[in-house]
Design a protein around this motif. Structure first.
Motif, PDB file in Angstrom:
ATOM      1  N   ILE A 271       0.781  -1.373  -0.148  1.00 37.52           N
ATOM      2  CA  ILE A 271       0.069   0.050   0.038  1.00 37.52           C
ATOM      3  C   ILE A 271       0.984   1.197  -0.009  1.00 37.52           C
ATOM      4  CG2 ILE A 271      -1.526   1.311   1.551  1.00 37.52           C
ATOM      5  CD1 ILE A 271      -2.811  -1.596   2.421  1.00 37.52           C
TER       6      ILE A 271
ATOM      7  N   HIS B  58      -6.563  -2.958  -1.943  1.00 34.75           N
ATOM      8  CA  HIS B  58      -7.619  -2.618  -1.455  1.00 34.75           C
ATOM      9  C   HIS B  58      -8.819  -3.649  -0.992  1.00 34.75           C
ATOM     10  CE1 HIS B  58     -10.964   0.254  -0.571  1.00 34.75           C
ATOM     11  NE2 HIS B  58     -10.017   1.157  -0.350  1.00 34.75           N
TER      12      HIS B  58
ATOM     13  N   GLY C  22      -3.266   2.470   5.885  1.00 32.71           N
ATOM     14  CA  GLY C  22      -4.103   3.274   5.036  1.00 32.71           C
ATOM     15  C   GLY C  22      -3.283   4.164   4.451  1.00 32.71           C
TER      16      GLY C  22
ATOM     17  N   MET D  20      -4.100   5.984   0.883  1.00 32.96           N
ATOM     18  CA  MET D  20      -5.132   5.120  -0.027  1.00 32.96           C
ATOM     19  C   MET D  20      -6.693   5.339   0.634  1.00 32.96           C
ATOM     20  SD  MET D  20      -5.195   1.485  -1.615  1.00 32.96           S
ATOM     21  CE  MET D  20      -3.572   1.386  -2.063  1.00 32.96           C
TER      22      MET D  20
ATOM     23  N   MET E 109      -8.641   3.021   3.610  1.00 39.68           N
ATOM     24  CA  MET E 109      -7.952   1.859   3.739  1.00 39.68           C
ATOM     25  C   MET E 109      -7.992   2.080   5.575  1.00 39.68           C
ATOM     26  SD  MET E 109      -7.136  -0.230   1.672  1.00 39.68           S
ATOM     27  CE  MET E 109      -5.437  -1.054   2.186  1.00 39.68           C
TER      28      MET E 109
ATOM     29  N   HIS F 145     -14.446   1.821   4.198  1.00 39.41           N
ATOM     30  CA  HIS F 145     -13.694   1.109   2.923  1.00 39.41           C
ATOM     31  C   HIS F 145     -14.396   1.194   1.822  1.00 39.41           C
ATOM     32  CE1 HIS F 145     -10.977  -2.333   1.383  1.00 39.41           C
ATOM     33  NE2 HIS F 145     -10.155  -1.879   2.437  1.00 39.41           N
TER      34      HIS F 145
ATOM     35  N   ALA G 115     -13.248   2.750  -1.945  1.00 38.76           N
ATOM     36  CA  ALA G 115     -13.190   1.887  -3.224  1.00 38.76           C
ATOM     37  C   ALA G 115     -14.050   2.667  -4.471  1.00 38.76           C
ATOM     38  CB  ALA G 115     -13.628   0.503  -3.040  1.00 38.76           C
TER      39      ALA G 115
END
Length: 226
Positions: free
Chosen positions: A16, A79, A147, A150, A153, A181, A185
């Protein structure tokens, strides 16, 4: 169920971190393109020099692709992997029947999606992560949180709290974390719809938006009643 795997967690954190660095680097390149504008793709802001059209045949994502398509796959894979990591924790901890159903839905959808995106990257001649192209990264530090950079996360601390919870406490925490989460996405998938070039990748992005938006609504409803 097997115990949560710390080594796997560390590998995911490292991956990540690398992808977050790539995302930041892509933004920097877009902002600092200099005077060479010949290679820019005006439709997506990605470099046309990296866009290609792989041979047809068994190619799982035929047609042209650009940097946004590659980054979508490379970032969505870890992810999804964390979503599956969270879903596995529900075994023996979740108590709500609808939570259990949603866990099964997440696993059913995201396992094949990971394999699909890996197949794209292979066909495009791109690595599953940017690690191969980031020789300056300190791969052994182990100090990067889940996380970093991103969207959506969970941190290492979040995952530990979820692992320690049980019953209704787990159900509520799982729903709250999975909403966050999924929203991450959805943001990534919407970016792919806007900036990507490959038709197959954009279709999967649209499917992610539809499915995960529906699941967010279901998790919201669960939180209202538990």
């Amino acid at each position: 169920m097997t115990a949560h795997n710390p080594a796997m967690r560390r590998r995911l954190r490292r991956r990540i971190a690398l992808m977050s660095a790539v995302a930041a680097g892509g933004l920097l390149l877009a902002a600092c393109g200099g005077n060479d504008m010949e290679g820019m793709d005006n439709g997506s802001g990605s470099s046309a020099s990296t866009a290609s059209t792989p041979a047809a045949g068994d190619n799982p994502a035929p047609g042209t692709f650009n940097d946004a398509d590659v980054m979508f796959a490379q970032m969505m894979i870890p992810h999804h992997e964390q979503a599956l990591e969270m879903a596995k924790l529900a075994d023996g901890r979740a108590s709500d029947a609808e939570i259990k159903t949603l866990v099964a839905d997440i696993e059913k959808a995201q396992v094949p999606e990971i394999q699909t995106m890996k197949s794209w990257l292979k066909a495009w001649g791109k690595p599953e992560s940017a690690e191969e192209g980031m020789p300056g990264m300190d791969h052994g530090s182990g100090g990067v949180e889940h996380g970093s950079g991103m969207a959506g996360m969970m941190s290492e601390e979040d995952m530990q709290k979820l692992e320690a919870a049980k019953g209704t406490e787990f159900d509520r925490m799982f729903a709250e974390m999975m909403i966050e989460h999924h929203e991450g996405a959805i943001t990534m998938a919407e970016d792919e719809q806007k900036n990507g070039r490959n038709t197959t990748a954009k279709k999967l992005a649209a499917a992610v938006v539809r499915a995960q938006t529906t699941e967010v609504e279901k998790f919201d409803q669960i939180l209202d009643r538990i």
